[in-house]
Design a protein around this motif. Sequence first.
Motif, PDB file in Angstrom:
ATOM      1  N   VAL A 119       3.260  -8.482  19.618  1.00 18.52           N
ATOM      2  CA  VAL A 119       3.809  -8.440  17.964  1.00 18.52           C
ATOM      3  C   VAL A 119       4.194  -9.630  17.611  1.00 18.52           C
ATOM      4  O   VAL A 119       4.980 -10.664  17.988  1.00 18.52           O
ATOM      5  N   PRO A 120       3.344 -10.579  16.554  1.00 18.24           N
ATOM      6  CA  PRO A 120       3.680 -11.787  15.410  1.00 18.24           C
ATOM      7  C   PRO A 120       5.066 -11.885  15.098  1.00 18.24           C
ATOM      8  O   PRO A 120       6.063 -10.375  15.020  1.00 18.24           O
ATOM      9  N   LYS A 121       6.914 -12.656  15.422  1.00 17.25           N
ATOM     10  CA  LYS A 121       7.126 -12.618  15.535  1.00 17.25           C
ATOM     11  C   LYS A 121       8.090 -12.431  14.173  1.00 17.25           C
ATOM     12  O   LYS A 121       9.283 -11.629  14.111  1.00 17.25           O
ATOM     13  N   ASP A 122       6.787 -12.466  13.045  1.00 16.20           N
ATOM     14  CA  ASP A 122       8.038 -12.693  11.631  1.00 16.20           C
ATOM     15  C   ASP A 122       7.301 -10.797  11.745  1.00 16.20           C
ATOM     16  O   ASP A 122       8.887 -10.768  11.047  1.00 16.20           O
ATOM     17  N   GLN A 123       6.977 -10.378  12.171  1.00 15.20           N
ATOM     18  CA  GLN A 123       6.636  -8.674  11.993  1.00 15.20           C
ATOM     19  C   GLN A 123       7.631  -8.056  12.738  1.00 15.20           C
ATOM     20  O   GLN A 123       8.635  -7.182  12.788  1.00 15.20           O
ATOM     21  N   LEU A 124       7.728  -8.989  13.620  1.00 11.28           N
ATOM     22  CA  LEU A 124       9.626  -8.341  14.827  1.00 11.28           C
ATOM     23  C   LEU A 124      10.544  -8.009  14.371  1.00 11.28           C
ATOM     24  O   LEU A 124      11.269  -7.450  13.833  1.00 11.28           O
ATOM     25  N   ASP A 125      10.777  -9.791  14.065  1.00  9.28           N
ATOM     26  CA  ASP A 125      11.398  -9.536  12.498  1.00  9.28           C
ATOM     27  C   ASP A 125      12.035  -8.600  11.192  1.00  9.28           C
ATOM     28  O   ASP A 125      13.192  -8.271  11.333  1.00  9.28           O
ATOM     29  N   ALA A 126      10.626  -8.606  11.037  1.00  8.63           N
ATOM     30  CA  ALA A 126      10.848  -7.794   9.931  1.00  8.63           C
ATOM     31  C   ALA A 126      11.401  -6.229  10.440  1.00  8.63           C
ATOM     32  O   ALA A 126      12.148  -5.627   9.380  1.00  8.63           O
TER      33      ALA A 126
END
Length: 383
Positions: A119-126
């Motif tokens: 999972v890309p980090k920005d998507q994980l943060d979202a």
Amino acid sequence: MKYFPLVWAGLWRKRARTILTLLSVTIAFLLFGVMHGVTAGIDAAVNLMSDTRLRIQSRVNITEPLPLAYLQRIETVPGVKGVAFYNFFGGYYRDPKNSIDSGALDIQRLKALFPEVVVPKDQLDAMEHTPNGALIGRDLAAKQGWKIGDVIPLRSTVWTRKDGASEWTLKIVGIYSFPTEKAPTNELWLNYSYFDEARAFGNGTVTLYFARINDASNAAQICEAIDRQFANSAFETQSQNEKDWIRAQINQIGDIAFFVNAIIGAVFFTLLFLTGNTMMQSVRERIPELAVLKTYGYSNAKVTAFVIAEALLLCGAAAAIGLWLAALVAPQIFSRLGAGELPLPTNVFVLGFVLAAAVAAISALPPIWRVQRVNVVDALAAR
């Protein structure tokens, strides 16, 4: 290759008979490929599971919930390095027939236990900062035509909301995948905190726990220690190695391998009579022609080779067609079983062609015996 026209002519002497036999053998190998492909696919799915993860569920059955308060107690068990949880959601999109494999979880805990999830980090943060956020698998996104940013109304076959609404409005914030394409990515994950706060009943419970351990050889002792903590409580647990847990779920259906082997065995036992009868009739009709070949100097061994070649060509061609059709059908079956669109395992093709050669050899035995006993004078005189 110079004898191929002779073999081909003998095989197509009776076209209708050859075509019907070819179709029968093709269907048998299609059945073989699909059924053995399913068992091989199940084995492949089990092998994808980790030896260092445990699954902890209710001792009664998986539908019985466990308290979320068990989380910290499981973390204190020696040998346990991390714990995550999962709550079955049972969602569907628009129509109950369009079910969506879905569950509520803490994404950071799950990511720690399943590092193979990409999972890309920005998507994980979202996902963390969007209460009604949802992560979907790559396969699910392709199937439903969903993309990041879409807002979807999901309903559940199990859970209702406190506010009386029947829909759970979720916003897709990311798409996850696995490094290997063999692993299925057809599930939707939503935030447990959002789900637990909104549901009308069952608050503070989960369906099962995942526990990570460092040493797979200690799995049995750790499982026993976890279950001992909750023995004689209102919510007793059953802990298992991840592979054993998957096998146990499959075994509840029955001994799939036994049923598959029994059906395939019966089909091919019958097939031997069919192909053997076809070859015997073909050779019987050509006894005078085979006698002529012997008068031209063809040895018994060479005439026998022609018969074997016919059987191998017939069974080999039918096996190739049947297994090719099985390779087209099997991924769809795997997908329906929730295992992703796995390709038909290579060993099924190998075993299929070995079996085709065995069927050809056995079915050729009676006509070979007949050929070996051909007397040229009697055969030419039609006696």
